[in-house]
Enzyme design. Structure first.
Site, mmCIF file in Angstrom:
data_model
loop_
_atom_site.group_PDB
_atom_site.id
_atom_site.type_symbol
_atom_site.label_atom_id
_atom_site.label_comp_id
_atom_site.label_asym_id
_atom_site.label_seq_id
_atom_site.Cartn_x
_atom_site.Cartn_y
_atom_site.Cartn_z
ATOM 1 N N CYS A 44 4.881 -20.136 14.770
ATOM 2 C CA CYS A 44 5.848 -19.115 14.336
ATOM 3 C C CYS A 44 6.304 -18.219 15.477
ATOM 4 C CB CYS A 44 5.257 -18.285 13.198
ATOM 5 S SG CYS A 44 4.904 -19.281 11.741
ATOM 6 N N HIS B 237 8.360 -11.179 12.858
ATOM 7 C CA HIS B 237 8.247 -12.450 12.135
ATOM 8 C C HIS B 237 7.971 -12.134 10.663
ATOM 9 C CE1 HIS B 237 7.098 -16.299 10.762
ATOM 10 N NE2 HIS B 237 5.798 -16.074 10.778
ATOM 11 N N ASN C 172 8.482 -17.397 4.589
ATOM 12 C CA ASN C 172 8.124 -17.557 5.999
ATOM 13 C C ASN C 172 8.809 -18.816 6.539
ATOM 14 O OD1 ASN C 172 6.923 -18.165 8.438
ATOM 15 N ND2 ASN C 172 4.855 -17.616 7.787
HETATM 16 N N1 COA Z 1 -1.327 -17.364 -6.971
HETATM 17 C C1 COA Z 1 -2.331 -16.785 -7.646
HETATM 18 N N2 COA Z 1 -3.532 -16.551 -7.119
HETATM 19 C C2 COA Z 1 -3.708 -16.883 -5.831
HETATM 20 C C3 COA Z 1 -2.701 -17.481 -5.050
HETATM 21 C C4 COA Z 1 -1.457 -17.727 -5.677
HETATM 22 N N3 COA Z 1 -0.425 -18.285 -5.033
HETATM 23 N N4 COA Z 1 -3.180 -17.700 -3.814
HETATM 24 C C5 COA Z 1 -4.437 -17.245 -3.787
HETATM 25 N N5 COA Z 1 -4.762 -16.765 -5.005
HETATM 26 C C6 COA Z 1 -6.020 -16.188 -5.453
HETATM 27 C C7 COA Z 1 -7.191 -16.593 -4.597
HETATM 28 O O1 COA Z 1 -7.676 -17.858 -5.018
HETATM 29 C C8 COA Z 1 -8.159 -15.476 -4.841
HETATM 30 O O2 COA Z 1 -8.827 -15.694 -6.075
HETATM 31 P P1 COA Z 1 -10.386 -15.448 -6.194
HETATM 32 O O3 COA Z 1 -10.578 -13.986 -5.900
HETATM 33 O O4 COA Z 1 -10.654 -15.825 -7.599
HETATM 34 O O5 COA Z 1 -11.008 -16.353 -5.178
HETATM 35 C C9 COA Z 1 -7.256 -14.261 -5.017
HETATM 36 O O6 COA Z 1 -5.943 -14.773 -5.312
HETATM 37 C C10 COA Z 1 -7.181 -13.378 -3.809
HETATM 38 O O7 COA Z 1 -6.981 -14.220 -2.711
HETATM 39 P P2 COA Z 1 -6.846 -13.626 -1.268
HETATM 40 O O8 COA Z 1 -6.741 -14.760 -0.287
HETATM 41 O O9 COA Z 1 -7.891 -12.579 -1.041
HETATM 42 O O10 COA Z 1 -5.441 -12.912 -1.391
HETATM 43 P P3 COA Z 1 -4.739 -11.989 -0.337
HETATM 44 O O11 COA Z 1 -4.401 -10.709 -0.968
HETATM 45 O O12 COA Z 1 -5.463 -11.989 0.978
HETATM 46 O O13 COA Z 1 -3.377 -12.762 -0.099
HETATM 47 C C11 COA Z 1 -2.275 -14.242 1.403
HETATM 48 C C12 COA Z 1 -3.380 -14.086 0.396
HETATM 49 C C13 COA Z 1 -2.243 -15.669 1.892
HETATM 50 C C14 COA Z 1 -0.951 -13.916 0.740
HETATM 51 C C15 COA Z 1 -2.511 -13.246 2.580
HETATM 52 O O14 COA Z 1 -3.846 -13.373 3.023
HETATM 53 C C16 COA Z 1 -1.587 -13.492 3.716
HETATM 54 O O15 COA Z 1 -0.394 -13.347 3.606
HETATM 55 N N6 COA Z 1 -2.138 -13.809 4.901
HETATM 56 C C17 COA Z 1 -1.317 -14.089 6.054
HETATM 57 C C18 COA Z 1 -0.746 -15.479 5.924
HETATM 58 C C19 COA Z 1 0.345 -15.745 6.920
HETATM 59 O O16 COA Z 1 1.053 -14.864 7.299
HETATM 60 N N7 COA Z 1 0.475 -17.001 7.365
HETATM 61 C C20 COA Z 1 1.461 -17.442 8.255
HETATM 62 C C21 COA Z 1 1.328 -16.821 9.597
HETATM 63 S S1 COA Z 1 2.561 -17.345 10.684
#
Ligand code: COA
Length: 330
Positions: free
Chosen positions: A112, A251, A281
């Site tokens: 990215c 980004h 993204n």
């Molecule tokens: N829908 C519903 N529930 C979801 C889900 C979705 N699409 N994706 C994950 N969950 C669930 C998880 O399984 C977890 O459940 P659990 O507590 O029962 O295990 C819960 O939601 C919380 O998950 P978590 O990973 O802690 O959520 P979060 O608030 O950290 O958000 C992201 C997850 C991926 C959105 C966040 O971590 C993020 O944006 N990270 C950066 C990713 C990124 O930018 N990537 C590209 C970089 S270039």
């Protein structure tokens, strides 16, 4: 000294839309979860007959038209992507011929952060007078690499392309640049199979190793740390401070990342460009897409200071400070 300045900009989004409601039918998720955790409402998917080079060509045509340069004026094409059409030939080569250009063309692969690295490549080439006019493209069709049964990743990504034409100028233009890589974080965000380390085999395909694997929480922590750091370093290299920034163009990965970064840097939210709701993204395309959005709605004025900031797999990061020199949008 010869500086580099952006003289044209353009972008392209494929027509096919994938809304959160569509994703609710594919995986166990909800519009409410996606919106509150990421800020994304919909994203675009490249058509079945559209490859990354097709997205790149459409964005580049718009940027070349906006710049008002002739194809023969372009000395170099640098294309940032991590979803190339093929391992080889490069996507840059396919884009070059699609645009009817004759110049050298090369891919830059920094996930990215690819557009930021590509812009640095263009700037260095212009400043060293080895080129006068360079076409810089960020294009990705990462949805081709996403597992649409994995709710942790499939809600995040979209496809698109953005491009700028950069030309030698007596005044900057592109000012300070900061780049970084930390390969010890390679496992945090990866497509494990399909390269020389793990060639695709039926067994690896069955395990889904050709899809995006991500530790979301680690990426989040990395992003909110590194964006302020790299922005401050690039501003310092420009002799500027955070208060001088007219627009922070980060980004677009998650609205919560943008909000946290705004707070940590002390930049008012309304100065942080956000297009994530409509595109998700888009990887290498995200920064030029956001910049083009700013430009086409008429929010860029000559003299504005832009901080373009990327981060992504590698791990990689980088910031480019640009003093906007162009007039109003076409
Ligand atoms: N829908 C519903 N529930 C979801 C889900 C979705 N699409 N994706 C994950 N969950 C669930 C998880 O399984 C977890 O459940 P659990 O507590 O029962 O295990 C819960 O939601 C919380 O998950 P978590 O990973 O802690 O959520 P979060 O608030 O950290 O958000 C992201 C997850 C991926 C959105 C966040 O971590 C993020 O944006 N990270 C950066 C990713 C990124 O930018 N990537 C590209 C970089 S270039």
């Amino acid at each position: 000294m010869s500086y580099a300045a952006i003289i044209g900009i353009g972008s392209y989004l494929p027509e096919r839309r994938l809304t959160n409601a569509d994703l609710e039918r594919l995986v166990d998720t909800s519009d409410e979860w996606i919106l509150t955790r990421t800020g994304i409402a919909e994203r675009r998917l490249a058509g079945e007959d559209e490859a990354t080079s097709d997205l790149a060509i459409a964005a580049a045509r718009a940027a070349i038209a906006d710049a008002g340069v002739a194809p023969e004026d372009i000395d170099l094409l640098v294309l940032g992507t991590s979803s190339p059409d093929h391992v080889f030939p490069s996507t840059a080569a396919l884009t070059q011929t699609g645009l009817g250009l004759r110049c050298p063309a090369v891919d830059v692969m920094a996930a990215c952060t690819s557009f930021i690295y590509a812009l640095q490549h263009a700037t260095a080439t212009i400043e060293s007078r080895r080129a006068r006019t360079v076409l810089v493209i960020g294009a990705d069709a990462l949805t081709r690499h996403v597992d649409f049964t994995d709710r942790r990743t499939c809600v995040l990504f979209g496809d698109g392309a953005g491009a700028v034409v950069v030309q030698a100028s007596d005044e900057p233009g592109v000012m300070g640049i900061d780049l970084g890589t930390d390969g010890s974080g390679a496992d945090v965000l990866t497509i494990p199979a399909g390269g020389s380390a793990l060639p695709c085999t039926p067994d690896r395909l069955a395990q889904g190793l050709h899809h995006v694997r991500m530790n979301g929480a680690e990426v989040f922590k990395f992003a909110v740390r590194v964006i302020p750091e790299t922005t401050r370093r690039a501003l310092a290299a420009s002799g500027l401070g955070v208060d001088d920034v007219t627009w922070l163009v980060p980004h677009q990965a998650n609205q919560r990342i943008l909000d946290t970064v705004a707070e940590r840097l002390g930049v008012p939210r309304e100065r942080v460009v956000s297009t994530i709701a409509n595109v998700g993204n888009t990887s290498a395309a995200s920064i030029p897409l956001a910049l083009d959005d700013l430009y086409t709605v008429g929010n860029l004025r000559p003299g504005d200071v832009l901080a373009l900031v990327g981060f992504g797999a590698g791990l990689t990061w980088g910031a480019v400070i640009v003093r906007w020199t162009k007039g109003p949008a076409r």
